[in-house]
Design an enzyme around this catalytic site. Structure first.
Site, PDB file in Angstrom:
ATOM      1  CG  LEU A   1      12.171   7.318  21.602  1.00  0.00           C
ATOM      2  CD1 LEU A   1      13.454   6.510  21.733  1.00  0.00           C
ATOM      3  CD2 LEU A   1      12.387   8.755  22.086  1.00  0.00           C
TER       4      LEU A   1
ATOM      5  CB  CYS B   1       2.274  -1.472  13.530  1.00  0.00           C
ATOM      6  SG  CYS B   1       2.364  -1.166  11.753  1.00  0.00           S
TER       7      CYS B   1
ATOM      8  CB  CYS C   1       3.135   7.436   2.943  1.00  0.00           C
ATOM      9  SG  CYS C   1       3.686   6.255   4.208  1.00  0.00           S
TER      10      CYS C   1
ATOM     11  CB  CYS D   1       6.630  -5.003   8.624  1.00  0.00           C
ATOM     12  SG  CYS D   1       7.919  -4.141   9.568  1.00  0.00           S
TER      13      CYS D   1
ATOM     14  CB  CYS E   1       5.711  -2.143  15.951  1.00  0.00           C
ATOM     15  SG  CYS E   1       7.390  -1.630  15.543  1.00  0.00           S
TER      16      CYS E   1
ATOM     17  CB  CYS F   1       1.038   6.668  11.322  1.00  0.00           C
ATOM     18  SG  CYS F   1       2.540   5.998  12.025  1.00  0.00           S
TER      19      CYS F   1
ATOM     20  CD  GLU G   1      -3.118  -1.013   2.098  1.00  0.00           C
ATOM     21  OE1 GLU G   1      -4.242  -1.451   1.771  1.00  0.00           O
ATOM     22  OE2 GLU G   1      -2.880  -0.517   3.213  1.00  0.00           O
TER      23      GLU G   1
END
Length: 402
Positions: free
Chosen positions: A263, A165, A151, A158, A162, A381, A91
């Site tokens: 972070l 996400c 973006c 991935c 995380c 995000c 995407e």
């Protein structure tokens, strides 16, 4: 599959055409056609004689990613499902006036941001999701758009995992090639008829994947975008979850985008809970690596911080961030967590967001809140997840509304 031309460097194109018995200047013509003109097919390379075009089409194709679905947000953001030559999809997101934080140290961008105005959600859109009376960039600029941000994804899925996400739920399937990464940009620029050099475009490598786990292809794509398409590296930002060896390698690059380190926590205990990669590289190691990046007085390192309700959004966390970043020429982008199905976090309260931001600002750390773009279409995000509308054919461009 035919071999892809898009993604090859000028030396690679020179070698290819020399092997076909062509003069070196033909490689420059092909380079310009691929990246400056952004042609769709070999037959569109009008500087080539018909015989050479015919010869190339026997074995080669441009191979830009195909935009097989799109969703249009009420705020003008567009999310595209991009299909690669082997059928894999990622995407890519177009934000017509950015998210309010990219290049926030750029005075010109800041002035533009203050002058930006959004298209209203009531404006009628055509089949491509563009306003029926404003179908090109110039017209959009007249309506209030001064710039746009694309973006870009760097991997299919991935591997970083995380916990907040949606992309992490996909796992990792494969790296994207340099041509597939830069090709997303070319496809979006073509869709919106963007004129490089006249229209203002920012790029953020913040889509699906960890760019620094696909370092060579990522950096080759940067060079294609800078030297080929003509977008300055200063208008690019790469986001990393924190791959220490790659950050140190990045510091040695002559041409490199701006760096944004995710972070997301003020200490290793919390960060390891929400970003398991912290088990391998602690915050202190990452900050030491970041300090190796040569910087001028105009340069900043951005630290992204996703605020999770009750997890990392308290005043003590803000003070710990201040201690971590003390003495660094840094700025912080706060991101209020964007919800996703199956992810057991909550958004912080507006009061906690405000207190967190003001605590950093009062202590001299520039801090911005990223405006969520396309949240209603899962384009914000942490929300990219290779969405396919089950009731829509893959070849159909779809428009979604909130």
């Amino acid at each position: 599959m035919m071999a892809a031309l898009f993604g090859k460097s000028l030396p690679e194109l020179t070698e290819l055409l020399t092997a076909l018995g062509q003069k070196p200047y033909r490689a420059r013509q092909l380079w310009d056609a691929l990246y400056r003109q952004r042609v769709d097919t070999v037959d569109d390379i009008t500087t080539f004689p018909a015989e050479l075009r015919q010869h190339l089409t026997a074995d080669y194709a441009i191979e830009l990613p195909q935009m097989v679905q799109t969703a249009v947000s009420v705020d003008g953001t567009e999310r595209y499902l991009m299909r690669m030559a082997d059928g894999e999809t990622v995407e890519t997101v177009w934000m017509p006036d950015g998210d309010g934080v990219e290049n926030t140290d750029d005075a010109e961008d800041s002035a533009d941001h203050r002058a930006d105005s959004r298209l209203t959600s009531s404006r009628k859109l055509d089949a491509r999701g563009l306003p029926v009376d404003k179908r090109n960039w110039g017209a959009l600029a007249e309506a209030g758009y001064r710039r746009a941000t694309i973006c870009i994804s760097s991997q299919v899925g991935c591997a970083v995992n995380c916990q907040f996400c949606l992309t992490a739920k996909l796992g990792i399937r494969r790296d994207l090639t340099a041509g597939e990464i830069a090709g997303q940009v070319a496809a979006v620029l073509n869709r919106h008829r963007v004129q490089i050099g006249k229209d203002r475009i920012n790029l953020v490598f913040m889509g699906m994947g960890e760019p620094f786990l696909n370092y060579d292809n990522f950096m080759k794509s940067v060079l294609l975008l800078v030297e080929g398409i003509g977008i300055p590296a200063s208008r690019m930002t790469v986001s990393t979850s924190g791959i220490e060896p790659a950050i140190r390698r990045f510091a040695q690059e002559t041409i490199r985008p701006n760096l944004a380190l995710s972070l997301n926590a003020s200490n290793n205990v919390v960060r390891e809970q929400i970003m398991p990669i912290t088990r391998k590289w602690k915050i202190e190691q990452l900050l030491d690596a970041v300090r190796e990046i040569p910087m001028t007085k105009r340069d900043w390192v951005t630290f992204e911080y996703v605020l999770l309700g009750g997890i990392n959004d308290q005043p003590q966390h803000a003070h710990e961030v201040l201690a971590l970043l003390k003495g660094m020429h840094a700025k912080v982008n706060l991101i209020v967590w964007n919800p996703g199905p199956g992810i057991a976090y909550t958004q912080p309260t507006p009061e906690h967001v405000d207190i967190f931001q003001q605590t950093l600002i009062r202590n001299g750390l520039p801090t911005y809140i990223r405006r969520p773009r396309g949240r209603d279409i899962y384009a914000a995000c942490g929300q990219l997840k290779r969405t396919v509308e089950p009731d829509k054919p893959a070849e159909t461009l779809v428009q979604l509304t909130a």
